[in-house]
Enzyme design. Structure first.
Site, PDB file in Angstrom:
ATOM      1  CG  ASN A   1      -1.284   6.525   2.057  1.00 52.23           C
ATOM      2  OD1 ASN A   1      -1.672   6.252   1.104  1.00 52.23           O
ATOM      3  ND2 ASN A   1      -1.200   7.983   2.474  1.00 52.23           N
TER       4      ASN A   1
ATOM      5  CB  SER B   1      27.585  40.829 -37.220  1.00 51.01           C
ATOM      6  OG  SER B   1      26.584  41.710 -37.665  1.00 51.01           O
ATOM      7  CB  SER B   2      22.434  39.086 -39.052  1.00 50.00           C
ATOM      8  OG  SER B   2      22.034  40.414 -38.435  1.00 50.00           O
TER       9      SER B   2
ATOM     10  CG  ASN C   1      29.847  39.312 -31.186  1.00 52.50           C
ATOM     11  OD1 ASN C   1      30.531  40.145 -31.713  1.00 52.50           O
ATOM     12  ND2 ASN C   1      28.480  38.993 -31.707  1.00 52.50           N
TER      13      ASN C   1
ATOM     14  CG  HIS D   1      -1.950   1.051   1.184  1.00 50.49           C
ATOM     15  ND1 HIS D   1      -1.802   2.258   1.419  1.00 50.49           N
ATOM     16  CD2 HIS D   1      -3.371   0.826   0.827  1.00 50.49           C
ATOM     17  CE1 HIS D   1      -3.205   2.803   1.320  1.00 50.49           C
ATOM     18  NE2 HIS D   1      -4.012   2.078   0.822  1.00 50.49           N
TER      19      HIS D   1
ATOM     20  CE  LYS E   1      30.448  43.104 -33.733  1.00 45.49           C
ATOM     21  NZ  LYS E   1      30.282  42.360 -32.462  1.00 45.49           N
TER      22      LYS E   1
END
Length: 470
Positions: free
Chosen positions: A137, A324-325, A332, A135, A330
Site C-alpha cells: 500500500n 457428417s457422422s 460442411n 509495502h 458430406k
C-alpha cells in the site's frame, strides 16, 4: 520447506501458499470468490503491471517514493520498477489467482498486483519479505486507488489488444477478400436480393463488397480504441485526487503513452472518469458492429458455397473435415459456422457490457468493472482468433466456380431487366412470367417469339453490359 506461511493484515492472520508472491488480501479474495475458475485475462494482468510501473516512475520522478512514510532508497526503487516490468511481461501470471467475479471495483486484483510486486521487489532487492521494506500500500499503491487504477488498466489492456491483435486480423481478412475480388472481376454471376434472382454482377464485385465490409470493421475497431484513450489515473478514490501529487495523473499517463506508443492522456474530468465506464460501453458497441459485419460475411460465403449439387455452389471452400457422422462424403462450411458462433457470443457480451455500464455506476464508482473487462477482452480475443483462422484456412483457399456462376446468369429471369428500357417494364415482366411457365430462358423465349432482331437481342442480353451503369 513449509507448504504454507502465515501473514497478517488489518483483519488478522491468513495462511498463504509458501511459494506465492501474493499476500493476505489476495488470499482472502481467493477464499471469498471460488466462483467461475476464470482469472483475469492475461492482458489485464500485464496492463496492471504497466500501470503500476508508470505510477512508480511518476512517484520516483516527483520525489514521492523517497519521501514516503517509509522512504525507499534508489536500490529499492529500482527493484520496485523491475518487479512491475516482470508483471507487465507476463512472467508472474501464475501469482494472480483471483476470480473474475470479485469485488466490483477490482480491489482484490489491484491488491493482488500490489502484493505480488512488493514481495517480488523485496526479493530482487535482497530484503527479507517479512520486513515489508517495500509495502504493497505505502509504496506500490502510492498516490493511487483501485478506483482509478483498475479502470486505467482496463483501458490500457483493451487499447493494446485492439491495436496489436484485432485490427491486424481484420486488415488481413479484408486484404485476402480483396485479392479474391480482384481475381474474380470477370466471373459473371447472378445477383440476389430477398434470396431471389436479381440482375447480373461479377463474383469479384460481390466479394469486393464483403472486403469493404471488413475494411470498415477495422475502422470501427480503431474507433473502439479511441474510446478508451482517456485514463482515470490520478483521480484516486472519488475523483478528487486525494493523497496524490497534482502532476501524477498527467505524468503517469504520458509514461504509459511513451512506453506503448498509444495516445493515452489523463482524463479531462476525473469525476466522470472514476464514476462511469461509458467509454468502455462505446468501445464494445463498436465491437458489436464488427461482429455483425463478420457474421454477415461468413453467412454470405456459407450460402455462396452451398451445395455441391442442390445449392448455389458458386464458390468452393477448402475441405477441412468430414461433415457428417452418417452421410459419407458430406463436407460442411465449418469455419463459417465457427465464426458466426463467435459473433453471437460477442453480441451477448455487448449486452453484458451495456447493462453493467448502465446499472453499475452509482455516484463515484461503477461496481461491475471486472466483468465488463472480461467480456470486452474476451470479445477482442475471440474476434481476433476467429478472423485469423477464417482468413487463413477458409478465405485464402476458396475458389470461384465459374461454370456454375455463368450458367445461373443465363438461366435467370432477371435477364428481362435489360429488356425493360427497350420494350417497357410491363412487356418485359410478361415475358419473364411466360418464360418461367414455359421452362425457357429469356433469350430462348425472345428468339422463339422474334421479339428483337438477333443482333440487337444479343447486344441487349449481353450480361457484361449489365454489371455497371449504362
Amino acid at each position: 520447506m513449509p507448504e504454507f506461511r502465515t501473514e497478517t493484515d488489518s483483519m488478522g492472520p491468513v495462511r498463504i501458499p509458501a511459494e506465492a508472491y501474493y499476500g493476505p488480501q489476495t488470499q482472502r479474495a481467493v477464499d471469498n470468490f471460488p466462483l467461475s475458475g476464470r482469472r483475469l485475462a492475461p492482458g489485464l494482468i500485464h496492463a496492471l503491471g504497466r500501470v503500476k510501473g508508470a505510477a512508480a516512475t511518476a512517484n520516483r520522478d516527483l520525489g514521492r517514493l523517497a519521501a514516503a512514510a517509509a522512504p525507499l532508497d534508489a536500490r529499492r526503487i529500482d527493484a520496485l520498477l523491475a518487479a512491475c516490468r516482470e508483471v507487465a511481461e507476463g512472467r508472474l501470471d501464475a501469482h494472480f489467482p483471483v476470480d473474475v467475479y470479485q469485488t466490483g471495483s477490482g480491489t482484490s486484483s489491484n491488491m493482488n498486483a500490489n502484493e505480488v510486486i512488493a514481495r517480488r521487489a523485496m526479493e530482487l532487492a535482497g530484503d527479507d519479505p517479512a520486513t515489508r521494506s517495500i509495502h504493497p500500500n505505502d509504496h506500490v499503491n502510492l498516490g493511487q486507488s483501485t478506483n482509478d487504477v483498475f479502470p486505467t488498466a482496463i483501458h490500457v489492456a483493451v487499447a493494446l489488444a485492439l491495436r496489436d491483435e484485432l485490427i491486424p486480423a481484420l486488415t488481413d481478412c479484408a486484404g485476402t477478400l480483396q485479392s479474391k475480388a480482384d481475381a474474380w472481376q470477370d466471373v459473371l454471376k447472378i445477383g440476389r436480393t430477398h434470396l431471389a434472382d436479381a440482375t447480373p454482377m461479377t463474383l469479384g464485385q460481390e466479394i469486393g463488397g464483403l472486403a469493404r465490409q471488413v475494411d470498415l470493421a477495422a475502422d470501427r475497431a480503431r474507433r473502439a480504441q479511441a474510446a478508451v484513450l482517456e485514463l482515470p489515473l490520478g483521480g484516486t478514490a472519488v475523483g478528487t485526487g486525494i493523497n496524490t501529487h497534482p502532476e501524477f495523473g498527467a505524468r503517469a499517463s504520458q509514461i504509459l503513452a511513451d512506453e506503448t506508443g498509444m495516445a493515452f492522456v489523463e482524463a479531462v474530468n476525473h469525476f466522470e472518469a472514476n464514476a462511469q465506464r461509458d467509454g468502455l460501453v462505446e468501445c464494445h458497441g463498436q465491437l458489436r458492429a464488427v461482429a455483425v459485419s463478420l457474421f454477415a460475411v461468413a453467412n454470405n460465403i456459407r450460402w455462396l458455397a452451398s451445395g455441391p449439387r442442390a445449392g448455389f455452389f458458386e464458390m468452393k471452400l477448402p475441405d477441412l473435415q468430414p461433415g457428417s457422422s452418417i452421410m459419407p462424403g458430406k463436407v460442411n462450411p465449418v469455419l463459417c459456422e465457427s465464426l458466426m458462433q463467435v459473433c453471437a457470443r460477442v453480441l451477448g457480451n455487448d449486452q453484458t457490457v451495456a447493462f453493467c455500464g448502465a446499472s453499475g455506476g452509482q455516484f463515484q464508482l461503477n461496481v461491475m468493472m471486472p466483468v465488463m473487462a472480461d467480456a470486452t477482452l474476451e470479445s477482442i480475443a475471440l474476434l481476433t482468433r476467429a478472423a485469423r483462422v477464417f482468413t487463413e484456412r477458409c478465405l485464402a483457399g476458396m475458389e470461384a466456380n465459374r461454370p456454375r456462376c455463368e450458367a445461373a446468369v443465363e438461366a435467370s429471369l432477371a435477364m428481362a431487366t435489360a429488356l425493360a428500357p427497350v420494350l417497357g417494364y410491363e412487356r418485359a415482366a410478361a415475358l419473364a412470367k411466360e418464360a418461367l411457365a414455359a421452362g425457357l430462358t429469356i433469350r430462348e423465349l425472345c428468339r422463339q417469339r422474334k421479339i428483337l432482331p438477333d443482333d440487337q437481342l444479343a447486344q441487349v442480353l449481353d450480361p457484361r453490359r449489365m454489371i455497371g451503369p449504362r
